[in-house]
Every structure is written in structure tokens, then in C-alpha cells.
Design a protein around this motif. Structure first.
Motif, PDB file in Angstrom:
ATOM      1  N   LEU A   1       8.239  14.866   4.812  1.00  0.00           N
ATOM      2  CA  LEU A   1       7.533  14.499   3.712  1.00  0.00           C
ATOM      3  C   LEU A   1       6.107  13.991   4.152  1.00  0.00           C
ATOM      4  N   GLU A   2       5.251  14.553   3.245  1.00  0.00           N
ATOM      5  CA  GLU A   2       3.604  14.204   3.447  1.00  0.00           C
ATOM      6  C   GLU A   2       3.059  13.545   2.295  1.00  0.00           C
ATOM      7  N   LEU A   3       2.112  12.754   2.461  1.00  0.00           N
ATOM      8  CA  LEU A   3       1.636  11.990   1.306  1.00  0.00           C
ATOM      9  C   LEU A   3       0.552  12.802   1.042  1.00  0.00           C
ATOM     10  N   LEU A   4       0.073  13.315  -0.101  1.00  0.00           N
ATOM     11  CA  LEU A   4      -0.813  13.932  -0.452  1.00  0.00           C
ATOM     12  C   LEU A   4      -1.899  13.123  -1.099  1.00  0.00           C
ATOM     13  N   ALA A   5      -1.641  12.303  -2.093  1.00  0.00           N
ATOM     14  CA  ALA A   5      -2.535  11.258  -2.861  1.00  0.00           C
ATOM     15  C   ALA A   5      -1.749   9.981  -3.345  1.00  0.00           C
ATOM     16  N   TYR A   6      -2.554   9.103  -3.586  1.00  0.00           N
ATOM     17  CA  TYR A   6      -1.950   8.217  -4.437  1.00  0.00           C
ATOM     18  C   TYR A   6      -2.889   7.277  -5.402  1.00  0.00           C
ATOM     19  N   PHE A   7      -2.370   6.940  -6.431  1.00  0.00           N
ATOM     20  CA  PHE A   7      -3.241   6.196  -7.459  1.00  0.00           C
ATOM     21  C   PHE A   7      -2.885   4.816  -7.655  1.00  0.00           C
ATOM     22  N   ARG A   8      -3.729   3.862  -7.977  1.00  0.00           N
ATOM     23  CA  ARG A   8      -3.364   2.493  -8.532  1.00  0.00           C
ATOM     24  C   ARG A   8      -4.256   2.119  -9.677  1.00  0.00           C
ATOM     25  N   ASN A   9      -3.620   1.905 -10.860  1.00  0.00           N
ATOM     26  CA  ASN A   9      -4.089   1.798 -12.359  1.00  0.00           C
ATOM     27  C   ASN A   9      -5.188   2.948 -12.373  1.00  0.00           C
ATOM     28  N   ARG A  10      -4.514   4.128 -12.116  1.00  0.00           N
ATOM     29  CA  ARG A  10      -5.163   5.598 -12.618  1.00  0.00           C
ATOM     30  C   ARG A  10      -6.318   5.788 -11.678  1.00  0.00           C
ATOM     31  N   ALA A  11      -6.794   4.767 -10.915  1.00  0.00           N
ATOM     32  CA  ALA A  11      -7.658   5.369  -9.919  1.00  0.00           C
ATOM     33  C   ALA A  11      -7.383   5.848  -8.662  1.00  0.00           C
ATOM     34  N   PRO A  12      -8.043   6.835  -7.915  1.00  0.00           N
ATOM     35  CA  PRO A  12      -7.498   7.510  -6.747  1.00  0.00           C
ATOM     36  C   PRO A  12      -7.832   6.447  -5.573  1.00  0.00           C
ATOM     37  N   LEU A  13      -6.714   6.153  -4.755  1.00  0.00           N
ATOM     38  CA  LEU A  13      -7.151   5.127  -3.539  1.00  0.00           C
ATOM     39  C   LEU A  13      -6.974   6.153  -2.147  1.00  0.00           C
ATOM     40  N   ASP A  14      -6.491   7.054  -2.300  1.00  0.00           N
ATOM     41  CA  ASP A  14      -6.284   7.784  -1.205  1.00  0.00           C
ATOM     42  C   ASP A  14      -5.823   9.328  -1.458  1.00  0.00           C
ATOM     43  N   ASP A  15      -6.609  10.189  -0.764  1.00  0.00           N
ATOM     44  CA  ASP A  15      -6.504  11.729  -1.327  1.00  0.00           C
ATOM     45  C   ASP A  15      -6.571  12.400   0.104  1.00  0.00           C
ATOM     46  N   SER A  16      -6.433  11.612   1.369  1.00  0.00           N
ATOM     47  CA  SER A  16      -6.871  12.107   2.333  1.00  0.00           C
ATOM     48  C   SER A  16      -5.844  13.413   3.105  1.00  0.00           C
ATOM     49  N   GLY A  17      -4.705  13.239   2.408  1.00  0.00           N
ATOM     50  CA  GLY A  17      -3.599  14.348   2.655  1.00  0.00           C
ATOM     51  C   GLY A  17      -3.681  15.567   2.079  1.00  0.00           C
ATOM     52  N   MET A  18      -4.431  15.871   1.015  1.00  0.00           N
ATOM     53  CA  MET A  18      -4.777  16.848   0.327  1.00  0.00           C
ATOM     54  C   MET A  18      -5.812  17.823   0.768  1.00  0.00           C
ATOM     55  N   PRO A  19      -5.489  18.988   0.873  1.00  0.00           N
ATOM     56  CA  PRO A  19      -6.498  20.045   1.068  1.00  0.00           C
ATOM     57  C   PRO A  19      -7.569  19.955  -0.036  1.00  0.00           C
ATOM     58  N   LYS A  20      -8.813  19.576   0.246  1.00  0.00           N
ATOM     59  CA  LYS A  20      -9.642  19.345  -0.745  1.00  0.00           C
ATOM     60  C   LYS A  20     -10.100  20.629  -1.356  1.00  0.00           C
TER      61      LYS A  20
ATOM     62  N   ASP B   1       0.988  -1.224  -0.010  1.00  0.00           N
ATOM     63  CA  ASP B   1      -0.179  -0.138  -0.204  1.00  0.00           C
ATOM     64  C   ASP B   1       0.825   1.268  -0.137  1.00  0.00           C
ATOM     65  N   LYS B   2       0.186   2.561   0.537  1.00  0.00           N
ATOM     66  CA  LYS B   2       1.147   3.600   0.559  1.00  0.00           C
ATOM     67  C   LYS B   2       2.332   3.556   1.188  1.00  0.00           C
ATOM     68  N   ILE B   3       3.342   4.265   1.047  1.00  0.00           N
ATOM     69  CA  ILE B   3       4.596   4.482   1.615  1.00  0.00           C
ATOM     70  C   ILE B   3       4.649   5.507   2.761  1.00  0.00           C
ATOM     71  N   ILE B   4       4.957   5.238   3.935  1.00  0.00           N
ATOM     72  CA  ILE B   4       5.008   6.348   4.830  1.00  0.00           C
ATOM     73  C   ILE B   4       6.301   6.383   5.441  1.00  0.00           C
ATOM     74  N   PHE B   5       6.631   7.582   5.572  1.00  0.00           N
ATOM     75  CA  PHE B   5       8.033   8.016   5.663  1.00  0.00           C
ATOM     76  C   PHE B   5       8.130   8.841   7.019  1.00  0.00           C
ATOM     77  N   GLY B   6       9.366   8.512   7.856  1.00  0.00           N
ATOM     78  CA  GLY B   6       9.786   9.253   8.739  1.00  0.00           C
ATOM     79  C   GLY B   6       9.985  10.607   8.406  1.00  0.00           C
ATOM     80  N   LYS B   7      10.473  11.614   9.531  1.00  0.00           N
ATOM     81  CA  LYS B   7      10.686  12.783   9.017  1.00  0.00           C
ATOM     82  C   LYS B   7      12.254  13.137   8.578  1.00  0.00           C
TER      83      LYS B   7
END
Lengths: 111, 114
Positions: free
Chosen positions: B43-62, A97-103
Motif C-alpha cells: 500500500l503506497e501513499l500517492l497524495a493527500y489533501f487537507r481542506n482541499r489543499a494538497p499537503l503531500d504528493d511526493s508518492g505520485m509520478p508527476k 498527519d498522513k497514515i503510513i502502512f506496513g506491507k
């Protein structure tokens, strides 16, 4: 949720010193663990990885062992070089799944 | 040499303007990530896609951010309207799940909003 905690930097060492950067993780599943390195002005590059308990990842003289009992993945190198100066990130990925990083930990090596 | 390509490498814009960042993932990869890097937040995860479909965009200011994959060779991240607090380096990364769990990063887009 899943998380990664690594020691804060900066870490300053002399050339040929021994390096340890601590990393611990929290995960609900059975994650893969990574160390990435970032050189100035660049993106992150995979340094090494381990996918199951007791696996040792190694690359360019760096090593890290997946310790499930202590939920740790500490990065070590026996003799650092000036060229190792960079920012090092510990990370996990659960179930591909998604990759989570430390700081990140900034490392300075003095000649 | 397969690599993730991001454009532009640098962008300076005025507050309120629209910003579009583009990413070409490695051919054959089915997962694309967008990360934001700042000194304060790391490093913050904003969003990610699998096979072009969004799986998680909870890190993004909507309200101001949007991420899309118009096709398998292009991912976009838009900010409208941009604000000074959006100044950061934005990274795109791609990977191949489930066979490979690591991500391959582009060189990033350094965004400055004045």
C-alpha cells in the motif's frame, strides 16, 4: 522517515489457535498506532487503535498494546475463526498527519 | 451509514489512454488520501489533501499522475497517459483531522492497463 515493519505472511493457523502478528515502528514523533483489516475485494477497515503509550486497543477479540519502549504494536487474538481470514495491516499516523502502512500480513485460518 | 464512495469499481483501458478515478469522501471529513495497492509494493501513499489543499504528493509520478479536489465532495486522480505498470487497485480514504486520526477507506478502483 516514519516507517512500519510487520511480519511477512502468509500465516496459516487452525481454527481456535492463538494468533500473534508482530509489528514494530519507527517515528520521529509520538504517533497513533492502528491495525486495519482487508477482506477480499474490499477496502481497509479499522480494526483497533491506540493513541498513547500503554494503551490497549481491542475489537472483535483482537488486542494490541502500544509499547513505546520496544516501539511495537503486536496484534493478538486468543482463538481465531475461519472468518478472521484476511490481510492485516499495521499503521501509524504522526501528529494527525498522513497514515503510513506496513506491507500487510495475509492470514489463513483452516477449519 | 456514512462511507467513502469510489467510481468506477473496475476499469480496463488501453495503454496511452487517460484514466480518471473519482472519490466522494465522507461528508464533513477534511482530509483525503489516495493510495495504490499492488502485490509487489503493498500500500503506497500517492497524495493527500487537507481542506482541499494538497499537503503531500511526493508518492505520485508527476509526469503522468495528477490529483485534485474540485470541491469538498469530490476528489479525482488522473493518469495520462496510462501504462501497464499502473495496473493496481487505487484506494481513496477520508478522515477528520486533528480530532480523528484514522482513515475510512472506499472499496477501491481496480485498474487494468493493457
Amino acid at each position: 522517515g516514519d516507517s512500519v515493519t510487520q511480519m511477512e505472511g502468509p500465516v496459516t493457523l487452525s481454527e481456535e489457535a492463538f494468533l500473534t502478528i508482530n509489528c514494530t515502528y519507527t517515528a520521529t514523533g509520538y504517533p497513533s498506532l492502528f491495525w486495519y483489516v482487508q477482506y477480499p475485494g474490499e477496502g481497509l477497515q479499522l480494526l483497533l487503535k491506540a493513541t498513547k503509550a500503554d494503551d490497549k486497543g481491542s475489537n472483535k477479540g483482537f488486542e494490541a498494546t502500544y509499547r513505546k519502549e520496544t516501539t511495537s504494536f503486536h496484534l493478538e487474538k486468543g482463538s481465531v475463526q475461519v472468518s478472521d481470514s484476511a490481510v492485516y495491516f499495521c499503521a501509524l499516523s504522526d501528529l494527525g498527519d498522513k497514515i503510513i502502512f506496513g506491507k500487510g500480513t495475509r492470514l489463513h485460518i483452516l477449519p | 451509514d456514512a462511507r467513502v464512495t469510489q467510481t468506477p469499481r473496475h476499469k480496463v483501458t488501453e495503454m496511452g489512454q487517460e484514466v480518471t478515478m473519482r472519490c466522494q469522501p465522507i461528508l464533513g471529513h477534511n482530509t483525503v488520501f489516495w493510495y495504490r495497492q499492488t502485490m509487489m509494493q503493498g500500500l503506497e501513499l500517492l497524495a493527500y489533501f487537507r481542506n482541499r489543499a494538497p499537503l503531500d504528493d511526493s508518492g505520485m509520478p508527476k509526469d503522468r499522475f495528477s490529483a485534485e479536489m474540485p470541491d469538498a465532495t469530490l476528489a479525482t486522480l488522473k493518469i495520462q497517459p496510462s501504462e501497464p505498470r499502473d495496473s493496481a487497485v487505487y484506494f481513496c480514504a477520508s478522515g477528520l483531522a486533528p480530532s480523528g486520526t484514522e482513515a475510512f477507506f472506499g472499496q477501491g478502483t481496480r485498474l487494468t492497463v493493457v
